[in-house]
Design an enzyme around this catalytic site. Structure first.
Site, PDB file in Angstrom:
ATOM      1  CD  GLU A 190      -3.108   1.147   1.881  1.00  8.91           C
ATOM      2  OE1 GLU A 190      -3.228   0.663   2.938  1.00  8.91           O
ATOM      3  OE2 GLU A 190      -3.995   2.123   1.599  1.00  8.91           O
ATOM      4  CB  ILE A 191       1.530   4.106  -2.366  1.00  8.44           C
ATOM      5  CG1 ILE A 191       2.180   2.893  -3.398  1.00  8.44           C
ATOM      6  CG2 ILE A 191       2.130   5.348  -2.340  1.00  8.44           C
ATOM      7  CD1 ILE A 191       2.010   3.235  -4.861  1.00  8.44           C
ATOM      8  CB  VAL A 193       2.159   4.549   5.997  1.00  6.28           C
ATOM      9  CG1 VAL A 193       1.918   3.794   7.311  1.00  6.28           C
ATOM     10  CG2 VAL A 193       2.882   3.415   5.377  1.00  6.28           C
ATOM     11  N   GLY A 194      -0.302   6.909   5.959  1.00 10.86           N
ATOM     12  CA  GLY A 194      -1.171   7.548   6.464  1.00 10.86           C
ATOM     13  C   GLY A 194      -0.339   8.466   7.650  1.00 10.86           C
ATOM     14  N   GLY A 195      -1.275   9.413   8.143  1.00 17.68           N
ATOM     15  CA  GLY A 195      -0.461  10.390   9.333  1.00 17.68           C
ATOM     16  C   GLY A 195       0.338  11.414   8.674  1.00 17.68           C
ATOM     17  CG  ASP A 222       3.742   7.878   4.016  1.00 14.61           C
ATOM     18  OD1 ASP A 222       2.546   7.454   4.323  1.00 14.61           O
ATOM     19  OD2 ASP A 222       4.439   8.880   4.055  1.00 14.61           O
ATOM     20  CG  ASP A 263      -5.026   5.749   0.650  1.00 17.06           C
ATOM     21  OD1 ASP A 263      -5.502   7.046   0.112  1.00 17.06           O
ATOM     22  OD2 ASP A 263      -5.358   5.661   1.994  1.00 17.06           O
ATOM     23  CG  HIS A 266      -4.797  10.705  -3.258  1.00 15.50           C
ATOM     24  ND1 HIS A 266      -4.951   9.345  -3.734  1.00 15.50           N
ATOM     25  CD2 HIS A 266      -4.946  10.557  -1.943  1.00 15.50           C
ATOM     26  CE1 HIS A 266      -5.335   8.517  -2.510  1.00 15.50           C
ATOM     27  NE2 HIS A 266      -5.206   9.374  -1.466  1.00 15.50           N
ATOM     28  CD  GLU A 291      -8.082   3.747  -0.719  1.00 15.74           C
ATOM     29  OE1 GLU A 291      -7.917   4.692  -0.033  1.00 15.74           O
ATOM     30  OE2 GLU A 291      -8.024   2.658  -0.323  1.00 15.74           O
TER      31      GLU A 291
HETATM   32  C1  LIG Z   1      -4.552   9.341   3.002  1.00 18.02           C
HETATM   33  S1  LIG Z   1      -2.896   8.969   3.766  1.00 18.02           S
HETATM   34  C2  LIG Z   1      -2.892   7.243   3.837  1.00 18.02           C
HETATM   35  C3  LIG Z   1      -4.036   6.586   4.710  1.00 18.02           C
HETATM   36  C4  LIG Z   1      -3.967   5.100   4.697  1.00 18.02           C
HETATM   37  N1  LIG Z   1      -3.509   4.281   3.564  1.00 18.02           N
HETATM   38  C5  LIG Z   1      -5.206   4.691   5.324  1.00 18.02           C
HETATM   39  O1  LIG Z   1      -5.954   3.950   4.718  1.00 18.02           O
HETATM   40  O2  LIG Z   1      -5.425   4.720   6.655  1.00 18.02           O
HETATM   41  C6  LIG Z   1      -1.828   9.480   2.509  1.00 18.02           C
HETATM   42  C7  LIG Z   1      -0.278   9.035   2.919  1.00 18.02           C
HETATM   43  O3  LIG Z   1       0.252   9.423   1.797  1.00 18.02           O
HETATM   44  C8  LIG Z   1       1.616   9.770   1.971  1.00 18.02           C
HETATM   45  N2  LIG Z   1       2.301  10.386   0.807  1.00 18.02           N
HETATM   46  C9  LIG Z   1       1.933  11.656   0.234  1.00 18.02           C
HETATM   47  N3  LIG Z   1       2.813  11.974  -0.838  1.00 18.02           N
HETATM   48  C10 LIG Z   1       3.353  10.677  -1.233  1.00 18.02           C
HETATM   49  C11 LIG Z   1       4.338  10.207  -1.976  1.00 18.02           C
HETATM   50  N4  LIG Z   1       4.607  11.308  -3.220  1.00 18.02           N
HETATM   51  N5  LIG Z   1       5.021   9.178  -2.079  1.00 18.02           N
HETATM   52  C12 LIG Z   1       4.477   8.396  -1.006  1.00 18.02           C
HETATM   53  N6  LIG Z   1       3.496   8.498  -0.158  1.00 18.02           N
HETATM   54  C13 LIG Z   1       2.948   9.702  -0.091  1.00 18.02           C
HETATM   55  C14 LIG Z   1       1.508  10.572   3.073  1.00 18.02           C
HETATM   56  O4  LIG Z   1       2.537  10.746   3.841  1.00 18.02           O
HETATM   57  C15 LIG Z   1       0.310  10.018   3.856  1.00 18.02           C
HETATM   58  O5  LIG Z   1       0.711   9.523   4.904  1.00 18.02           O
END
Ligand SMILES: C[S@@+](CC[C@H](N)C(=O)[O-])C[C@H]1O[C@@H](n2cnc3c(N)ncnc32)[C@H](O)[C@@H]1O
Length: 373
Positions: A190-191, A193-195, A222, A263, A266, A291
């Protein structure tokens, strides 16, 4: 052996016979294997509706060298530590290979032929009318061992703090498409992790996938270091999904993948880069999920409302044409795309898309009709 190697070895061997599991445990070491199994087992105990109080259970994993553990089970969770109780209320013993196959084997492997549950004498007849808290606690423990009562994805999303149910209504679609993978030894990436930039925050969906895919290995990616969320069967890596090289290096480390969930940022260009890098690494039969496709329309995410826009939705819509690439006459001049032969199905829901990796070799048959006109 690191935790991911232990997980993969135990899960792989659990698909074989008891002898293979025994050899694997010997290779890992009885204590290390027991620690891994107990962490998995206690993590699966559904404790939420237990009565107040903590029950201590003496667990003995029987094998060449029996390994004793003390399990503590209460409404707030379950855990275990190596050791023995002086006067246990209940002793549960089971062959360690049978436990391994019950937890990690394919469906049908769960068995309890070697299991013994020995209760301390209850000489007070009151137990018939007012069962002590140990009774339901041990029942939940056995349910976890036997693979009964696993919660659904919406419940897991709420429990672990993922927005996949509530803000978004994704979990029913995930249930529908992931059901056939649930009992397989899948590798899930999963791309996102959240937070965001808080290294301690997030991780809800990783824990949700771990619980859902009982034989799965889950990799969270992440842009921020999320290693605080690493636990048995869950690893995390830092990579930027807009950077092809960092994603490719990560994919090389992970090996073949069964499911990717994007995720992350976006941002359309990032979504396309990640897809172009990771879709080729999916195993045939794998699924790629994107997503929050609402951002593909939003100017604040460099999106566009134009139907043929160069956005993530525009990219995915062109994959639909790729499904029918064989029906284009030569004179249409459609450039071939690598995905034409590898995308075998697409499913779109509100803000959510599933792309199936499977051979797409069909054609309409009558080339004279195709080329006419
Ligand atoms: C919406 S959250 C993910 C939520 C998680 N998947 C859940 O369902 O609980 C988006 C995450 O993507 C990471 N993110 C943002 N830009 C990114 C990038 N260019 N590459 C990798 N991760 C990224 C952010 O740091 C954030 O933690």
């Amino acid at each position: 052996m690191d935790s991911a190697d232990i997980a993969r070895s135990l899960i792989d061997s659990a698909g074989g016979d008891a002898e293979r599991v025994r050899e694997t445990i010997e290779r890992i070491g009885a204590e290390e294997a027991a620690a891994f199994l107990v962490a998995e087992l206690t993590g699966r105990v559904e404790t939420g509706t237990l009565p107040e109080g903590v029950t201590e259970v003496q667990l003995v994993l029987d094998g060449a060298r029996p390994v004793p553990y003390v399990l503590s089970i209460g409404r707030r969770g379950a855990g275990g530590r190596p050791g023995e109780l002086a006067d246990p209320e209940v002793v549960l013993s089971q062959d360690v290979t049978e436990v391994t196959r019950s937890l990690f084997g394919p469906p049908g492997c769960q068995d309890s032929a070697t299991r013994r549950v020995r209760w301390r004498d209850h000489d007070d007849p009151k137990v018939y009318f007012a069962p002590p808290p140990a009774f339901p606690a041990v029942e939940r423990l056995l349910a976890a061992l036997d693979g009964r009562g696993a919660p659904g994805l919406a419940e897991l999303a709420l429990r672990h703090g993922s927005d996949k149910w509530g803000i978004h209504e994704y979990t029913p679609h995930y249930e529908h498409h992931f059901a056939r993978y649930r009992d397989r030894p899948v590798t899930v990436v999963e791309i996102g992790v959240g937070g965001y930039d808080d290294p301690e925050a997030g991780g809800g969906s990783l824990r949700m996938w771990k619980r859902y895919f009982r034989r799965g290995l889950v990799h969270g990616v992440d842009i921020t270091d999320k290693s605080s969320h690493t636990e048995p069967r869950v690893t995390t890596s830092v990579a930027d999904q807009s950077d092809l090289a960092s994603l490719a290096a990560l994919a090389d480390r992970i090996g073949p993948i069964d499911i990717v969930i994007d995720d992350g940022s976006h941002v359309s260009a990032h979504v396309v880069t990640a897809f172009s890098t990771l879709f080729p690494r999916l195993r045939p039969g794998g699924l790629y999920v994107v997503e929050d496709l609402q951002t593909s329309y939003w100017p604040s995410f460099s999106g566009s409302y134009a139907e043929d826009a160069d956005t993530s939705m525009g990219f995915l819509k062109r994959l639909v044409d790729g499904l029918n690439h064989a029906e284009y006459p030569a004179k249409a001049g459609r450039p071939p795309r690598p995905t034409d032969h590898e995308v075998g199905g697409l499913h779109f829901y509100h803000n959510l898309a599933f792309v199936e990796k499977r051979a797409n070799s069909g054609h309409g048959g009558i080339s004279r009709l195709r080329e006419a006109g």
